[in-house]
Enzyme design. Structure first.
Site, short mmCIF file in Angstrom:
data_model
loop_
_atom_site.label_atom_id
_atom_site.label_comp_id
_atom_site.label_asym_id
_atom_site.label_seq_id
_atom_site.Cartn_x
_atom_site.Cartn_y
_atom_site.Cartn_z
N LYS A 1 -4.63 -0.88 7.97
CA LYS A 1 -4.91 -0.09 9.17
C LYS A 1 -6.37 0.36 9.19
O LYS A 1 -7.08 0.22 10.19
CB LYS A 1 -3.98 1.12 9.25
N GLU B 1 9.59 6.86 0.35
CA GLU B 1 8.31 7.34 0.88
C GLU B 1 8.54 8.23 2.10
O GLU B 1 7.80 9.19 2.33
CB GLU B 1 7.40 6.16 1.24
N HIS C 1 25.88 -8.55 -14.48
CA HIS C 1 25.67 -8.86 -15.89
C HIS C 1 24.50 -8.07 -16.47
O HIS C 1 24.05 -8.36 -17.58
CB HIS C 1 25.44 -10.37 -16.07
N GLU D 1 -6.80 -2.31 -2.77
CA GLU D 1 -6.14 -3.52 -3.25
C GLU D 1 -6.35 -4.68 -2.28
O GLU D 1 -6.62 -5.82 -2.69
CB GLU D 1 -4.63 -3.26 -3.42
N GLY E 1 3.22 2.46 8.60
CA GLY E 1 3.23 1.17 7.92
C GLY E 1 4.61 0.66 7.57
O GLY E 1 4.92 -0.52 7.77
N ARG E 2 5.47 1.52 7.05
CA ARG E 2 6.78 1.06 6.61
C ARG E 2 7.74 0.81 7.77
O ARG E 2 8.86 0.35 7.55
CB ARG E 2 7.37 2.06 5.62
N LYS F 1 -4.43 8.01 -5.36
CA LYS F 1 -5.53 7.18 -4.87
C LYS F 1 -6.87 7.89 -5.05
O LYS F 1 -7.87 7.29 -5.47
CB LYS F 1 -5.32 6.84 -3.39
#
Length: 547
Positions: A203, A351, A382, A209, A265-266, A508
């Site tokens: 954005k 979040e 398992h 990253e 964002g999510r 951050k």
């Protein structure tokens, strides 16, 4: 859960049900009918949750008194319900084109969304035809790399994998997210730089990253073109609100697709953030995804609480978290194509709901987000199902299955579904000591009792089952929207803002302070950090120079 943390209106129901096993509750046909609902391609079965009709009606009365309809309508209409940032929350407007109900969202937002969808459609159709040069894209693209993190990665990643049977032939999808350079290194050794299209999703276009990984791939592609910047730019698209910064980085403005403050964002899969998905599955299937989500939007806006799937899911979570004190929930899809669903839900739910303060700055009086975890079945059986069946903690589960697979290996699929149904049944019913004793046919009476005690299952462990008719763009869109509206409802019930994420920011900020200390001249930053951090920085420098 301590009594003072339990909602008082549910106390009597918790106490009453404490002595009633799920074996007994499952005998009530009327209860089963009230807890089993279909919406389009999804069947939701809540009948193995540890609540009866009296408890369900108490939850319903609570949610009705909360004014949830007005809060829901405010979200759809674009009211600034993200109060800490004074922003609207309009992810539902992104798929309004597929809705049967008229969207109450502001017209200017709807117009921007429609214009962007048209841009995406035009690009995607050109990509399908093999020539997107009119959109600034180099010819001969075979691989698309989405670079983003969090909401700029998890939604598209989930959907691209889930909808693999719908992929456009000749195009492969890849995702680069972590700042760890290993994945970028491996990608560059697998792909042809002149046939790779990179989509940078950020954005602000300042995400560390994303820009680090983008720069690595830009340098890689640049070397293939001998530094020819115009040629390199044809291998990049961007999705961002900061067009100027994207241009400065090297993506022409005409190749930047918008992001808006009114979509978090999510919740942004349905926007240009889903560009890599649209390219992967084609324009028609992308619109089918939107249509599936719009189906749930219409249902959420129109159904009474007692038949409203997102409301019922939220009430069951509220019951498990706040009445029963369950601290986590396992999500186990019995479909390899849904491998990334749990990771996606971790961000969507934790979040959004991992808050301890109300929008008024007061501490909440109830527990909020449970920990979401899990993996695909039958692998999960398992790994950790031993603990879920016989461990000391009760963990509610969510099983997600697909009735009709995207392959013709019917024996495999029937075995998969039988395991899903069996696990849900076993968790609910358990096995009594007498039943275990009846199975122990050898040894002394004491040896039989010792063995039977170890083979006893308490049962009475709650789970939800969701069955998709098939894993299609429509059903996936509906499933994701179902969870989105559940998150909205829980935020409303807990009195928290589900649409900001300040908790992401502190780490951050500290990372930006630490980064210079890890460089060659890091010594001049000595003493700027707490003692534990400083000791680790020193250890890193020491080991770097060790022989």
């Amino acid at each position: 859960m301590s009594p003072e943390r339990r909602p008082s209106f549910l106390a009597e129901h918790v106490d009453r049900l404490a002595g009633t096993h799920l074996r007994e509750l499952l005998k009530d046909a009327e209860r089963g009918k009230r807890l089993r609902h279909r919406l389009g391609p999804i069947l939701l079965d809540l009948s193995r949750q540890k609540l009866d009709l009296k408890a369900l009606n108490a939850l319903g009365a609570h949610v009705e008194a909360s004014g949830w309809q007005a809060a829901r309508d405010a979200m759809f209409a674009g009211a600034p319900i993200n109060t800490s940032e004074n922003r609207a929350v309009l992810h539902t407007a992104l798929r309004a084109s597929g809705s049967q109900l008229r969207s109450p969202a502001p017209q200017d937002a709807l117009t921007e969304i429609e214009q962007t969808l048209q841009r995406i459609d035009a690009l995607v159709k050109a990509m399908e035809l093999g020539d997107a040069s009119a959109f600034g894209v180099a010819p001969g693209i075979t691989d698309v790399v989405n670079i983003g993190i969090g909401g700029s990665d998890l939604g598209p990643r989930l959907a691209v994998r889930a909808l693999a049977p719908y992929h456009v032939p000749g195009l492969r999808s890849h995702f680069l997210t972590n700042v760890d350079g290993q994945s970028a290194y491996e990608l560059m050794h697998q792909l042809d730089p002149k046939r790779t299209l990179v989509i940078l999703v950020s954005k602000t276009f300042t995400t560390q990253e994303t820009l680090l990984n983008g720069t690595v791939l830009r340098d890689w592609i640049s070397r293939a073109y001998g530094g020819d910047k115009p040629a390199v730019s044809r291998h990049f698209l961007a999705v961002s609100a900061n067009v100027a910064e994207a241009e400065k980085w090297g993506v022409p403005a005409a190749q930047v697709y918008p992001m808006w403050d009114f979509v978090g964002g999510r919740f942004s899969l349905w926007s240009a953030v889903g560009l890599s998905l649209a390219i992967a599955i084609g324009s028609y299937n992308f619109h089918e995804l939107l249509r599936g989500a719009a189906l749930v939007d219409d249902h959420f806006r129109s159904a009474a609480w007692s038949e409203n799937l997102p409301v019922l899911l939220s009430l069951v979570e509220y019951w498990n978290r706040n009445a029963q004190g369950r601290g986590s929930r396992a999500v186990v899809p019995y479909a390899d194509l849904l491998t990334d669903l749990t990771s996606y839900l971790q961000q969507l739910e934790m979040e959004s709901l991992g808050k301890q303060v109300t929008p008024q700055g007061q501490h909440v009086t109830q527990s909020t987000s449970a920990v979401v975890w899990g993996s695909v079945g039958t692998n999960a059986q398992h790994a950790y199902f031993q603990s879920l069946h016989q461990g000391t903690d009760v963990v509610p589960l969510e099983f997600i299955g697909v009735v009709k697979p995207a392959h013709d290996l019917n024996a495999n699929h029937e075995a998969l579904l039988s395991n899903l149904l069996a696990q849900a049944a076993a968790l609910a019913l358990g096995k009594t000591l007498d039943e275990a004793l009846a199975e122990a046919t050898s040894g002394t009476e004491e040896e039989r009792r010792v063995l039977a005690a170890q083979r006893t299952f308490p049962g009475d462990r709650p789970s939800t089952v969701m069955l998709l008719d098939a894993l299609t763009p429509e059903s996936l869109g509906a499933l994701i929207a179902l969870y989105e509206h559940k998150v909205f409802m829980l935020g409303h019930l807990w009195g928290i803002n589900a649409f900001d994420q300040w908790g992401v920011e502190l780490g951050k900020a500290i990372a930006r302070q630490i980064l210079p200390a890890l460089g060659e001249d890091g010594a001049k930053h000595a003493g700027a950090f707490d003692s534990a951090t400083q000791a680790l920085i020193e250890a890193i420098h020491e080991r770097r120079t060790a022989q």
